[in-house]
Enzyme design. Sequence first.
Site, PDB file in Angstrom:
ATOM      1  CE1 TYR A  87       3.305   0.524   0.668  1.00 15.09           C
ATOM      2  CE2 TYR A  87       1.796  -1.243   1.263  1.00 15.09           C
ATOM      3  CZ  TYR A  87       2.703  -0.688   0.389  1.00 15.09           C
ATOM      4  OH  TYR A  87       3.009  -1.346  -0.788  1.00 15.09           O
ATOM      5  N   GLY A 116     -12.156   1.524  -5.423  1.00 14.29           N
ATOM      6  CA  GLY A 116     -13.254   2.285  -4.850  1.00 14.29           C
ATOM      7  C   GLY A 116     -14.434   1.472  -4.374  1.00 14.29           C
ATOM      8  CG  HIS A 140      -2.059   0.570  -7.960  1.00 13.38           C
ATOM      9  ND1 HIS A 140      -1.576  -0.454  -8.735  1.00 13.38           N
ATOM     10  CD2 HIS A 140      -1.492   0.384  -6.730  1.00 13.38           C
ATOM     11  CE1 HIS A 140      -0.747  -1.204  -8.031  1.00 13.38           C
ATOM     12  NE2 HIS A 140      -0.692  -0.726  -6.807  1.00 13.38           N
TER      13      HIS A 140
END
Length: 418
Positions: free
Chosen positions: A49, A349, A317
């Site tokens: 997740y 990032g 996202h």
Amino acid sequence: MTDSVGRGRTRQTQVYVRGLGGEKPAVPVAPERLQEAARVHLKAPDFAYLAGGAGAERTLRANLSAFERVQLLPRHLRGHTDRDLSIHLLGHTYATPLLLAPLGVLECAHPEADLAVARAAAAEGVPFIYSSQASVPMEDCAAAMGESPRWFQLYWSRDDDLTHSLLRRAEACGAQAIVLTLDTTMLGWRSRDLDLGSLPFMRGRGLAQYLSDPVFRAHLSEPASGPAIASPRTPALLRAGAELAAKGRTYHLSLEQMRAAVARFTATYTRLDLTWDDLARLREWTTLPIVLKGILHPDDAREAAARGMDAVIVSNHGGRQVDGAIGALDALPGVVKAAGTLPVLFDSGVRTGADIVKALALGARAVLLGRPYAYGLAIAGEDGVREVIQNILADFDLTLGLIGVGDARDLDRSVLTP
């Protein structure tokens, strides 16, 4: 920070001096080793997740490769002995350009979840953006942070009364801005989670803002629409029920109420039919600055400026929503140009201090850090988050000095290769 030593040298000295006594940092410094250490500490569904992206994860990789293509061009003999990392944003002065991004379900990483992050952010003087999908209510995090800066990230629920309630709570908690996330009207196709058949919300995880909200709780007796899919009755289902019941006890809700809460959240957590015109209503509901998160197209930046928004965040996202979407850093210059005087922040990032330098040089006013602090949380709790923050800001400070820049606000394209 303005001194002759700076964050970078201070952190370096701390690590090396403690190393004389055999003490190593609590978390790995290199981004790849940091992620791998977190993987070792976590159960497979929890790591999936936190670390996963949409589809084949092309956008997740594009975010990282975009930074590799941007190259710094150092200058020397500039005479800077001090470095000022501070920025001015939305009427506030922050010590550095770094904010902690809103990450949902931080209990996947550590039992103390958002509370540990809130304490770490306050200790390091970094703003923390509370998530709508938090594992700890915003009031508890605010109490732990004292006067340290915090923002609140909003998913606009299909229940406008709930959205209004969340905004009131954020204002009462001292939030300095509302961050409306635009790119998650539906969950992206997340392969790692799907392969494991695991979605934490189904177990009541990441629902703290909802379970603690008086409006949400008042509506639990109302029917919630959704797909009529039954789970097979297995030992795993019994364990999931026990986990849901335990979560309910924290919020003084029965197992049946928790099942209703999960169903209601799933049916209402975000609205698919939002339009630009709805932003006028949001403006009426809060006096706080409104920041739109998820902007990639220049026309959306122009529209945000025309609608009187206070800032935008370039973000995909973290590659979790649209597989094959443009890398966030690749989108940044076009958004900055289109936004005009509207402040542009950057997310998705960021892994190093040099990444912060590159984003600011391309026009961002501030930068959000996401997964790395979650990995630090997984490895060493609050101390792990603090070390991740210290490391990335040390790298940022040293990189500024090594490329010949004394003030973070002076960064522009002149520090990049043509």
